[in-house]
Design an enzyme around this catalytic site. Structure first.
Site, PDB file in Angstrom:
ATOM      1  N   HIS A  67       0.837  -1.215   0.000  1.00  0.00           N
ATOM      2  CA  HIS A  67       0.000   0.000   0.000  1.00  0.00           C
ATOM      3  C   HIS A  67       0.864   1.255   0.000  1.00  0.00           C
ATOM      4  CE1 HIS A  67      -3.999   1.895   1.504  1.00  0.00           C
ATOM      5  NE2 HIS A  67      -3.288   2.778   0.852  1.00  0.00           N
ATOM      6  N   ASN A 101      -4.919   6.353  -7.099  1.00  0.00           N
ATOM      7  CA  ASN A 101      -5.445   7.729  -7.052  1.00  0.00           C
ATOM      8  C   ASN A 101      -4.442   8.719  -7.619  1.00  0.00           C
ATOM      9  OD1 ASN A 101      -3.756   7.304  -4.868  1.00  0.00           O
ATOM     10  ND2 ASN A 101      -4.833   8.726  -3.527  1.00  0.00           N
ATOM     11  N   ASP A 316       1.034   2.870   3.652  1.00  0.00           N
ATOM     12  CA  ASP A 316       0.177   3.923   3.093  1.00  0.00           C
ATOM     13  C   ASP A 316       1.016   5.177   2.819  1.00  0.00           C
ATOM     14  OD1 ASP A 316      -2.006   5.228   2.073  1.00  0.00           O
ATOM     15  OD2 ASP A 316      -3.042   5.496   3.987  1.00  0.00           O
TER      16      ASP A 316
HETATM   17 ZN   LIG Z   1      -3.687   4.798   0.666  1.00  0.00          ZN
END
Ligand SMILES: [Zn+2]
Length: 445
Positions: A67, A101, A316
């Site tokens: 991630h 994204n 992340d």
């Molecule tokens: Zn993320």
């Protein structure tokens, strides 16, 4: 053993850890033609003029972070595939999954293939794209799962946003099930979460800002588990952050549903009170989605990683520029980076031998991530690509963001004194990272 080929070298005296095979013992490992050629436990490894003495180091499968946000295409002022790959290698990672994204979103085979091509040119880290689950990540029209999987997408996610519409999410799960892939959702109903600035609680009250309500995350996990039971889709909850969410995953696992999850080091080490650790001025480097939760949630996350309810530790990694992060707490974008601090932070949060020792940590940061998304790696298997990390478990160091190879500096861990560091990273038998101490362990060439 006999003569060595010119491209062969040996790492000896290291603590070889391979959670996939239950291995944790001192031995040697030979690399030839970019692959792991042999592993042995005797004290007569193949003679090699290019031997590396790994005495006191851990030799493990390269770390895998499923991630990360590499920001390419479209936001390369924050990070790009080259700078993100350098940061990954420095952190001990040999593979990452990049989230969709970007601008444009990774929702067509062309963009997915562009990312794969660019990562191969850079050649410092394997990059496996996660494609968008819906067109433009808008939550309305499912993508062409089969075409994107053929292009190289390893999972599907609208990360950053939840798939709020029940019918769309069901259709997405059915499509993913048919394509034999994995849904990797960001779980959040915005009407419930209110997408606050700080976790809903005493800190949001004190600051007088909108509180980020955990029910937004928990309600979507709850709905999705129902849909998984209906559709049979493989399902991996992104960056879980609350005790109740963890209980929902644990219950789904007990029912035998194909559900897994992951957590970030910051959710293991920090809580909402840390947003105000510098006094009454909130720290934009403690602002992310999901937010730093309550101390009870943080402790539940740690316990769940140790228990195995949480399968993987992921960063992340979300790069932003200093200007963006310094625009004031309310305006600052969500997210922090993590590739160069993840290992040491995980050590600090989790390592507790013998109950949770290095093999468990390597399992959560390499073997399980590979298994969850069906990626190569996560093992020290003869014949496999020599994707390997050498870790000094004792090295103490101070996190200095100004030395990061990432283009970004947005970390809450600057100045922390930590222990444990990747001192060497091999990708297909090639060094992608070597620190000073490792260079000293090899004969001059
Ligand atoms: Zn993320």
């Amino acid at each position: 053993m006999g003569e060595m080929a010119p491209d062969e070298f040996v790492i000896h005296n290291g603590r070889l850890i391979d959670p996939s095979a239950g291995v944790d013992r001192v031995g040697w490992l030979a690399v030839r033609g970019g692959r792991i050629a042999a592993v042995g436990w005797d004290d007569s490894p193949p003679k090699s003029p290019r031997a590396i003495d790994a005495m006191g180091l851990i030799v493990a499968p390269g770390l895998i972070d499923i991630h990360v946000h590499l920001r390419e295409p479209g936001q390369t002022h924050k990070e790009d595939i080259a700078s993100g790959s350098r940061a990954a290698a420095a952190g001990g990672f040999t593979a990452v999954c990049c989230m969709p994204n970007t601008a444009p979103a990774l929702d067509t085979p062309e963009v997915v293939q562009h990312v794969i091509r660019r990562a191969a040119e850079v050649g410092l880290c394997r990059v496996h794209p996660v494609a968008a689950a819906t067109a433009g990540r808008a939550g309305r029209k499912p993508v062409d799962f089969a075409a994107l999987k053929s292009a190289g997408a390893v999972a599907f996610s609208d990360d950053g946003d939840g798939i709020e519409d029940d019918a769309v999410c069901r259709e997405v799960m059915l499509g993913i099930r048919a394509a034999g892939s994995v849904l990797f959702p960001h779980c959040e109903f915005k009407a419930l979460s209110r997408r606050g600035h700080v976790h809903l609680g005493p800190v949001s009250e004190r600051l007088g800002v909108v509180g980020y309500d955990p029910r937004g995350e928990e309600a979507m996990i709850e709905r999705d588990v129902q849909l998984v039971a209906e559709t049979g889709a493989r399902y991996h909850v992104a960056h879980i952050s609350t005790a109740r969410g963890i209980n929902l995953v644990a219950e789904a696992k007990r029912r035998g549903l194909p559900v897994t999850t992951e957590v970030c080091p910051h959710h293991l080490l920090l809580c909402d009170a840390d947003v105000l650790r510098a006094g009454d001025v909130p720290d934009p480097n403690c602002k992310m989605s999901p937010p730093l939760r309550s101390p009870e949630d943080r402790d539940a996350c740690r316990a769940a990683v140790r228990a195995g309810t949480i399968d993987c530790v992921v960063t992340d990694h979300a790069p932003h520029t200093a200007e963006e992060k310094n625009a004031g707490f309310i305006r600052a974008p969500m997210g922090i980076i993590g590739l160069e601090t993840s290992l040491a932070c995980a050590v600090r949060a989790l390592l507790d031998p013998p109950r949770f020792d290095w093999p468990d940590l390597i399992e959560r940061m390499s073997t399980a991530p590979a298994r969850v998304l069906g990626l190569p790696g996560g093992a020290l298997r003869c014949g496999a690509d020599a994707d390997i990390v050498l870790i000094d478990p004792h090295q103490e160091w101070v996190i200095q963001p100004e030395l990061f190879l990432s283009r970004a500096r947005n970390t809450p861990f600057g100045g922390w004194r930590v222990r444990g560091r990747a001192v060497g990273t091999l990708l297909g038998g090639r060094w992608t990272h070597q620190d000073e101490c490792l260079r000293g362990r090899q004969p001059a060439r």
